[in-house]
Motif scaffolding. Structure first.
Motif, PDB file in Angstrom:
ATOM      1  N   ASN A   1       0.837  -1.204   0.000  1.00 18.80           N
ATOM      2  CA  ASN A   1       0.000   0.000   0.000  1.00 18.80           C
ATOM      3  C   ASN A   1       0.868   1.248   0.000  1.00 18.80           C
ATOM      4  OD1 ASN A   1      -2.276  -1.814   0.738  1.00 18.80           O
ATOM      5  ND2 ASN A   1      -1.200  -1.884   2.706  1.00 18.80           N
ATOM      6  N   VAL A   2       0.425   2.267  -0.716  1.00 14.15           N
ATOM      7  CA  VAL A   2       1.115   3.556  -0.727  1.00 14.15           C
ATOM      8  C   VAL A   2       0.114   4.617  -0.285  1.00 14.15           C
ATOM      9  CG1 VAL A   2       2.397   5.239  -2.086  1.00 14.15           C
ATOM     10  CG2 VAL A   2       2.622   2.787  -2.595  1.00 14.15           C
ATOM     11  N   ILE A   3       0.502   5.395   0.723  1.00 18.43           N
ATOM     12  CA  ILE A   3      -0.380   6.401   1.318  1.00 18.43           C
ATOM     13  C   ILE A   3       0.216   7.779   1.073  1.00 18.43           C
ATOM     14  CG2 ILE A   3      -1.458   7.205   3.456  1.00 18.43           C
ATOM     15  CD1 ILE A   3      -0.694   4.163   4.418  1.00 18.43           C
ATOM     16  N   PHE A   4      -0.531   8.611   0.379  1.00 22.22           N
ATOM     17  CA  PHE A   4      -0.068   9.950   0.020  1.00 22.22           C
ATOM     18  C   PHE A   4      -0.692  11.015   0.920  1.00 22.22           C
ATOM     19  CE2 PHE A   4       0.674   7.940  -4.154  1.00 22.22           C
ATOM     20  CZ  PHE A   4       1.900   8.494  -4.517  1.00 22.22           C
ATOM     21  N   ASP A   5       0.140  11.952   1.344  1.00 24.83           N
ATOM     22  CA  ASP A   5      -0.329  13.242   1.844  1.00 24.83           C
ATOM     23  C   ASP A   5      -0.791  14.050   0.632  1.00 24.83           C
ATOM     24  OD1 ASP A   5      -0.629  15.585   3.430  1.00 24.83           O
ATOM     25  OD2 ASP A   5       1.435  16.177   2.984  1.00 24.83           O
ATOM     26  N   PHE A   6      -1.563  15.112   0.860  1.00 20.51           N
ATOM     27  CA  PHE A   6      -1.996  15.982  -0.238  1.00 20.51           C
ATOM     28  C   PHE A   6      -1.054  17.175  -0.426  1.00 20.51           C
ATOM     29  CE2 PHE A   6      -6.854  15.189  -0.925  1.00 20.51           C
ATOM     30  CZ  PHE A   6      -6.576  13.889  -1.306  1.00 20.51           C
ATOM     31  N   GLY A   7      -1.064  18.107   0.569  1.00 27.47           N
ATOM     32  CA  GLY A   7      -0.331  19.357   0.421  1.00 27.47           C
ATOM     33  C   GLY A   7       1.168  19.157   0.329  1.00 27.47           C
TER      34      GLY A   7
END
Length: 203
Positions: free
Chosen positions: A4-10
């Protein structure tokens, strides 16, 4: 093994540069500093991210604090949203990760209203398997509870998940819970590191 890859937005998926945001809104150095101090870096902004204050509440407060008319403060908030443009290198990375059958999630400190607008404007977000927005959950990064909630809600394992964020405190919190982590910056070295971790070949 990372699944799994989890991205922040800003500052990861979307541009987030408060100094540039205020500079492109007004030429006045005084107003720029005022907007930084009394809006973007004010505790009420954190309350907006946490979901304990709503947009309709904070705009009049920010207007009163800065001396701006409410209509101009609304224009500033629209400007902030319009400044959250996609970062092309992570956009490319995002699609390559999908092509290699990793599951993508997001974990962002953001008001619900901002998230809903971004979600409407950017169809690629619907390709994520899910994610958490702090403004909806009433908890924010780097609090461990928001990472634990992400794992619980989507039945994920921390040691199978790569968390990508630009904030060191958020990275430390995720790492302490067993996540693989990358502190993101827009550099070739950082991108190469991510590609290596995921065994991807850069396009």
């Amino acid at each position: 093994m990372i699944c799994n890859v989890i991205f922040d937005f800003g500052a990861v998926l979307f541009q987030w540069n408060p100094s540039k945001i205020v500079q492109t809104f007004t030429d006045s150095k005084y107003e720029q500093q005022l907007l930084l101090n009394e809006v973007l870096q004010h505790p009420d902004w954190s309350s907006l991210d946490r979901g304990t204050m709503l947009m309709a509440e904070v705009i009049p407060k920010f207007a009163a604090r800065t001396g701006f008319p409410e209509s101009r403060m609304e224009d500033f908030f629209e400007h902030i949203l319009n400044s959250l443009v996609k970062i092309s290198c992570t956009q490319t990375l995002f699609y390559q990760i999908l092509d290699h059958h990793y599951s993508i999630y997001y974990l962002t400190n953001m008001s619900s209203a901002f998230f809903e607008t971004l979600n409407e404007r950017h169809s690629f977000l619907s390709l994520c398997k899910g994610g958490l927005v702090s403004g909806k959950e009433l908890i924010v990064k780097p609090e461990p509870e928001i990472f634990e909630l992400l794992l619980e809600r989507y039945n994920l394992q921390a040691d199978e998940s790569l968390f990508i964020d630009d904030n060191e405190d958020n990275i430390k919190s995720a790492r302490s819970l067993g996540f693989h982590t990358v502190r993101f910056e827009q550099s070739d070295e950082c991108l190469e590191h991510i590609y290596d971790l995921l065994d991807l070949i850069p396009k």
